[in-house]
Design a protein around this motif. Structure first.
Motif, short mmCIF file in Angstrom:
data_model
loop_
_atom_site.label_atom_id
_atom_site.label_comp_id
_atom_site.label_asym_id
_atom_site.label_seq_id
_atom_site.Cartn_x
_atom_site.Cartn_y
_atom_site.Cartn_z
N PRO A 207 -1.90 -4.82 -3.98
CA PRO A 207 -1.13 -5.37 -2.84
C PRO A 207 -1.37 -6.86 -2.62
CG PRO A 207 -2.14 -3.27 -2.25
CD PRO A 207 -2.75 -3.69 -3.55
N THR B 24 -5.32 2.99 -1.60
CA THR B 24 -4.39 2.24 -0.74
C THR B 24 -4.90 2.15 0.69
OG1 THR B 24 -3.06 4.24 -0.26
CG2 THR B 24 -2.40 2.88 -2.14
N SER C 191 -7.54 -0.56 0.66
CA SER C 191 -6.97 -1.91 0.59
C SER C 191 -6.49 -2.38 1.95
CB SER C 191 -5.82 -1.95 -0.43
OG SER C 191 -4.69 -1.25 0.05
N GLU C 192 -6.04 -1.44 2.79
CA GLU C 192 -5.55 -1.81 4.11
C GLU C 192 -6.65 -2.32 5.02
OE1 GLU C 192 -1.59 0.90 4.88
OE2 GLU C 192 -3.54 1.88 5.13
N ARG D 69 1.62 4.25 -2.72
CA ARG D 69 1.25 5.59 -2.24
C ARG D 69 2.35 6.62 -2.46
NH1 ARG D 69 -0.33 4.45 3.43
NH2 ARG D 69 -2.06 3.37 2.41
N ALA E 182 0.84 -1.19 0.00
CA ALA E 182 0.00 0.00 0.00
C ALA E 182 0.88 1.25 0.00
CB ALA E 182 -0.93 -0.01 1.21
N ALA F 86 -5.44 0.02 -6.88
CA ALA F 86 -4.95 0.15 -5.51
C ALA F 86 -5.53 -0.93 -4.62
CB ALA F 86 -5.31 1.53 -4.96
#
Length: 388
Positions: free
Chosen positions: A316, A262, A265-266, A140, A136, A312
């Protein structure tokens, strides 16, 4: 994962990508320069395809050597070759312009032979148990650099210095900027030799999943190769009658969406990675659908923001899954082999993309739409298979 938790070497590597991000505007300026000096979109596709044909076998042969060599040296070679290529672009004028463009593009593509080293380097210096979180940040940091630099460069090359001779001078300047980035790699990036590639115990090569990985790599390659940057430039500049500044605005909107994505996605747990990948592909499919419908400029911005958001989200988890299938002691060789495989698949993609755009400026996006939808469905199927 917080920035303070990232290892020092990994931070330095991400900062390196942030430093070189402004130079990548050459990827937009080059096809625009060619079209401004008389090349059609099909001509651009033909030139790019001819260079692709010349380089297929070298990717695997050269990158395999870095199974033993320090990968950092390969990164320095990439920057050196790119710098030389940009200078050739700056010399492309008069009767020898086509030759200089071909040689410059050839040298630049030679540097892409070593691009698998980026992925090999990442697989080794990034903490294996934190791949999803650290990628991520990997997305970024360079996007923040692009968000700052591209509007400025876009305005300069769109409204202040917008003639072909200005672009040639810019190519020369960007070429010389490779010198400080090479020095940065030498002094700040950690070395990665054989001793850093010890394969952890318990690794098992999963043949079945690796075959699926190759299928996804083929679809990924086609989805991007059939709608490259010169297709966007042709549509925005020569169909919508905008400038390179508006193209960079799209890139900046893309960066904003990428940065926001990002953080989304986390929020996905690792065990739901295939769901995240499928969702990201469906979002990217919306981008391709909108672009295929020849949108006005403002809607093209929305489309590219959707593409960045989708990327995004899936990137990952896809990169973590990919790395889990590749042994560390042969990391350079495997990534090089996959890259060679992708080159074969995309061999004639620029020519096909240029031909499709000649029929209709946004037709290449329609073909990309199919690949995104197929990948989204396949990721869902793989998720179901894993849960059985």
């Amino acid at each position: 994962m917080r920035w303070s938790e990232i290892p020092k070497g990994a931070k330095a590597y991400m900062v390196y990508h942030a430093l070189i991000e402004p130079q990548l505007i050459v990827w937009l300026l080059l096809p625009l320069y060619m079209m401004l000096t008389g090349y059609s979109v099909l001509d651009v596709g033909v030139l790019f395809t001819l260079v692709n044909v010349a380089l297929i076998p070298a990717t695997y042969i050269i990158s395999r050597a870095f199974n033993r060599w320090d990968i950092k040296k390969g990164l320095m070679v990439i920057d050196a070759l790119d710098g030389i290529a940009y200078i050739f672009y700056g010399l492309a004028q008069g009767a020898y312009a086509s030759i200089m463009l071909f040689l410059g593009r050839l040298i630049e593509k030679v540097s892409t032979i070593l691009y698998p080293l980026y992925r090999a380097y990442e697989q080794i210096i990034y903490p294996e148990d934190k791949y999803e979180e650290i990628f991520a940040w990997h997305l970024r940091i360079p996007e923040i650099s692009r968000l700052i630099s591209y509007p400025i460069l876009g305005y300069i090359f769109g409204y202040v210095f917008f003639k072909p001779e200005h672009y040639r001078m810019a190519f020369m300047i960007f070429g010389l900027l490779s010198i400080p980035t090479i020095l940065y790699i030498h002094f700040f990036l950690p070395s990665v030799g054989r001793e850093e590639r010890i394969q952890p115990e318990g690794f098992k090569f999963r043949v079945g999943e690796f075959k699926l990985l190759l299928l996804f790599e083929a679809l990924f390659t086609l989805s991007w190769a059939l709608a490259p940057a010169f297709i966007l430039i042709n549509y925005v500049v020569f169909t919508l009658h905008k400038t390179i500044f508006e193209v960079t605005l799209i890139e900046c909107a893309n960066s904003v969406a990428m940065i926001l994505g990002t953080y989304l996605s986390e929020r996905f747990p690792k065990e739901k990675g295939f769901i995240a990948m499928s969702l990201g592909m469906f979002i990217s499919a919306l981008y391709a659908l909108i672009m295929a419908l020849s949108p006005p400029f403002w809607l093209a911005i929305v489309a590219y923001m959707l593409e960045a958001l989708g990327s995004a989200i899936w990137f990952p988890f896809y990169r973590a899954w990919k790395f889990s299938l590749i042994p560390k002691d042969r990391v350079s060789e495997f990534h090089a082999a996959i890259s060679s495989y992708n080159r074969i698949i995309s061999l004639f993609a620029p020519l096909i993309a240029g031909g499709l755009a000649t029929i209709h400026p946004t037709l290449p996006y329609g073909v990309s739409l199919i690949t995104f939808v197929v990948m989204a469905i396949l990721f869902l199927i793989l998720r179901v298979a894993r849960t059985r």
